[in-house]
Design a protein around this motif. Structure first.
Motif, PDB file in Angstrom:
ATOM      1  N   UNK A  67      36.629  50.322  37.748  1.00  0.00           N
ATOM      2  CA  UNK A  67      37.761  49.545  38.249  1.00  0.00           C
ATOM      3  C   UNK A  67      38.956  49.606  37.312  1.00  0.00           C
ATOM      4  N   UNK A  68      40.131  49.460  37.900  1.00  0.00           N
ATOM      5  CA  UNK A  68      41.359  49.301  37.134  1.00  0.00           C
ATOM      6  C   UNK A  68      41.515  47.812  36.835  1.00  0.00           C
ATOM      7  N   UNK A  69      41.037  47.403  35.674  1.00  0.00           N
ATOM      8  CA  UNK A  69      41.024  45.987  35.304  1.00  0.00           C
ATOM      9  C   UNK A  69      42.378  45.468  34.839  1.00  0.00           C
ATOM     10  N   UNK A  70      43.410  46.308  34.913  1.00  0.00           N
ATOM     11  CA  UNK A  70      44.760  45.851  34.569  1.00  0.00           C
ATOM     12  C   UNK A  70      45.353  44.950  35.640  1.00  0.00           C
ATOM     13  N   UNK A  71      44.803  45.036  36.835  1.00  0.00           N
ATOM     14  CA  UNK A  71      45.346  44.294  37.973  1.00  0.00           C
ATOM     15  C   UNK A  71      44.441  43.102  38.275  1.00  0.00           C
ATOM     16  N   UNK A  72      44.985  41.883  38.216  1.00  0.00           N
ATOM     17  CA  UNK A  72      44.148  40.697  38.442  1.00  0.00           C
ATOM     18  C   UNK A  72      43.340  40.740  39.732  1.00  0.00           C
ATOM     19  N   UNK A  73      43.927  41.205  40.818  1.00  0.00           N
ATOM     20  CA  UNK A  73      43.193  41.224  42.085  1.00  0.00           C
ATOM     21  C   UNK A  73      42.045  42.232  42.049  1.00  0.00           C
ATOM     22  N   UNK A  74      42.211  43.321  41.297  1.00  0.00           N
ATOM     23  CA  UNK A  74      41.134  44.306  41.158  1.00  0.00           C
ATOM     24  C   UNK A  74      40.053  43.746  40.238  1.00  0.00           C
ATOM     25  N   UNK A  75      40.465  43.087  39.158  1.00  0.00           N
ATOM     26  CA  UNK A  75      39.497  42.444  38.259  1.00  0.00           C
ATOM     27  C   UNK A  75      38.584  41.532  39.080  1.00  0.00           C
ATOM     28  N   UNK A  76      39.218  40.646  39.872  1.00  0.00           N
ATOM     29  CA  UNK A  76      38.460  39.659  40.651  1.00  0.00           C
ATOM     30  C   UNK A  76      37.499  40.334  41.622  1.00  0.00           C
ATOM     31  N   UNK A  77      37.971  41.321  42.353  1.00  0.00           N
ATOM     32  CA  UNK A  77      37.091  41.973  43.339  1.00  0.00           C
ATOM     33  C   UNK A  77      36.005  42.805  42.655  1.00  0.00           C
ATOM     34  N   UNK A  78      36.297  43.409  41.516  1.00  0.00           N
ATOM     35  CA  UNK A  78      35.287  44.182  40.795  1.00  0.00           C
ATOM     36  C   UNK A  78      34.182  43.263  40.262  1.00  0.00           C
ATOM     37  N   UNK A  79      34.556  42.104  39.736  1.00  0.00           N
ATOM     38  CA  UNK A  79      33.557  41.150  39.244  1.00  0.00           C
ATOM     39  C   UNK A  79      32.684  40.669  40.404  1.00  0.00           C
ATOM     40  N   UNK A  80      33.284  40.379  41.543  1.00  0.00           N
ATOM     41  CA  UNK A  80      32.496  39.934  42.699  1.00  0.00           C
ATOM     42  C   UNK A  80      31.567  41.045  43.202  1.00  0.00           C
ATOM     43  N   UNK A  81      32.069  42.281  43.232  1.00  0.00           N
ATOM     44  CA  UNK A  81      31.225  43.405  43.644  1.00  0.00           C
ATOM     45  C   UNK A  81      30.055  43.571  42.683  1.00  0.00           C
ATOM     46  N   UNK A  82      30.321  43.526  41.396  1.00  0.00           N
ATOM     47  CA  UNK A  82      29.250  43.645  40.397  1.00  0.00           C
ATOM     48  C   UNK A  82      28.270  42.478  40.519  1.00  0.00           C
ATOM     49  N   UNK A  83      28.777  41.285  40.767  1.00  0.00           N
ATOM     50  CA  UNK A  83      27.915  40.115  40.934  1.00  0.00           C
ATOM     51  C   UNK A  83      27.006  40.267  42.147  1.00  0.00           C
ATOM     52  N   UNK A  84      27.541  40.818  43.235  1.00  0.00           N
ATOM     53  CA  UNK A  84      26.753  41.004  44.457  1.00  0.00           C
ATOM     54  C   UNK A  84      25.672  42.066  44.300  1.00  0.00           C
ATOM     55  N   UNK A  85      25.749  42.901  43.274  1.00  0.00           N
ATOM     56  CA  UNK A  85      24.722  43.902  43.007  1.00  0.00           C
ATOM     57  C   UNK A  85      23.474  43.282  42.369  1.00  0.00           C
ATOM     58  N   UNK A  86      23.589  42.052  41.911  1.00  0.00           N
ATOM     59  CA  UNK A  86      22.517  41.401  41.167  1.00  0.00           C
ATOM     60  C   UNK A  86      21.611  40.582  42.073  1.00  0.00           C
ATOM     61  N   UNK A  87      20.340  40.481  41.655  1.00  0.00           N
ATOM     62  CA  UNK A  87      19.458  39.530  42.308  1.00  0.00           C
ATOM     63  C   UNK A  87      19.924  38.138  41.906  1.00  0.00           C
ATOM     64  N   UNK A  88      19.951  37.216  42.839  1.00  0.00           N
ATOM     65  CA  UNK A  88      20.382  35.858  42.482  1.00  0.00           C
ATOM     66  C   UNK A  88      19.498  35.273  41.385  1.00  0.00           C
ATOM     67  N   UNK A  89      20.099  34.464  40.543  1.00  0.00           N
ATOM     68  CA  UNK A  89      19.380  33.826  39.447  1.00  0.00           C
ATOM     69  C   UNK A  89      19.711  32.346  39.407  1.00  0.00           C
ATOM     70  N   UNK A  90      18.701  31.537  39.129  1.00  0.00           N
ATOM     71  CA  UNK A  90      18.948  30.099  38.999  1.00  0.00           C
ATOM     72  C   UNK A  90      19.827  29.789  37.796  1.00  0.00           C
ATOM     73  N   UNK A  91      19.930  30.764  36.868  1.00  0.00           N
ATOM     74  CA  UNK A  91      20.769  30.579  35.689  1.00  0.00           C
ATOM     75  C   UNK A  91      22.244  30.849  35.977  1.00  0.00           C
ATOM     76  N   UNK A  92      22.537  31.486  37.110  1.00  0.00           N
ATOM     77  CA  UNK A  92      23.913  31.823  37.434  1.00  0.00           C
ATOM     78  C   UNK A  92      24.286  33.191  36.886  1.00  0.00           C
ATOM     79  N   UNK A  93      25.578  33.437  36.802  1.00  0.00           N
ATOM     80  CA  UNK A  93      26.085  34.734  36.364  1.00  0.00           C
ATOM     81  C   UNK A  93      26.836  34.586  35.051  1.00  0.00           C
ATOM     82  N   UNK A  94      26.532  35.480  34.123  1.00  0.00           N
ATOM     83  CA  UNK A  94      27.253  35.577  32.862  1.00  0.00           C
ATOM     84  C   UNK A  94      28.111  36.829  32.929  1.00  0.00           C
TER      85      UNK A  94
END
Length: 171
Positions: free
Chosen positions: A28-55
């Motif tokens: 991702x091009x993390x220089x752009x706030x909207x790309x940062x946000x969508x990249x973090x959400x995409x990466x988060x959605x790749x994970x199995x849910x955890x009761x601890x949340x996301x770091x």
């Protein structure tokens, strides 16, 4: 054990947006706030849910401030994330050797603040400055890391900086 619990975002300033490039990797091009946000959400959605949340761990974020076009936007965006986004836990690592005044904005926004420093003899020290609502020690401690390991880290960091800072300075 952690295969489905870790995802990565690779910083690629030549892209316009972000794209999945593997089972657990986003570029991702993390220089752009909207790309940062969508990249973090995409990466988060790749994970199995955890009761601890996301770091979310981001390192060398001061690199984002080398872009004259996106510097202020990212400075403001990350400040807002630090202050307001309680849906995830964030650990951000920065160097204060560049943009120390701007990085103070992030430091002031943080609930928890820790510092490292290195002495000329390649000794690394760690201290806690602030922790929200928990007791902590302000005693500085020497980090048990070898000079060889520190040299390797410095070598990687130098190589990255020498390639990416000139590029970011033109964006």
């Amino acid at each position: 054990d952690y295969e489905n619990h870790v995802s990565y975002i690779q910083f690629e300033p030549d892209m316009d947006k972000h794209e999945e490039i593997g089972k657990n990797t986003v570029k991702a091009n993390l220089l752009k706030p909207e790309v940062w946000k969508s990249a973090v959400e995409t990466a988060n959605n790749m994970l199995e849910p955890s009761e601890l949340g996301t770091l979310v761990f981001g390192s060398a974020l001061n690199l984002l401030l080398f872009s004259p076009t996106y510097k202020q936007g990212m400075l403001n965006y990350i400040t807002e994330v630090i202050k307001s986004d309680k849906s995830k836990s964030y650990i951000f690592s920065v160097s204060t050797s560049a943009f120390a005044d701007e990085i103070k904005q992030w430091e002031e926004a943080a609930d928890n603040l820790m510092f490292t420093r290195m002495e000329d003899n390649m000794s690394l020290f760690f201290s806690v400055c602030r922790m929200k609502e928990v007791p902590f020690s302000t005693e500085e401690v020497k980090v048990p890391i070898s000079e060889k390991q520190l040299d390797k880290i410095k070598e990687i960091a130098h190589a990255t900086r020498s390639k990416i800072i000139p590029k970011l300075s033109r964006i």
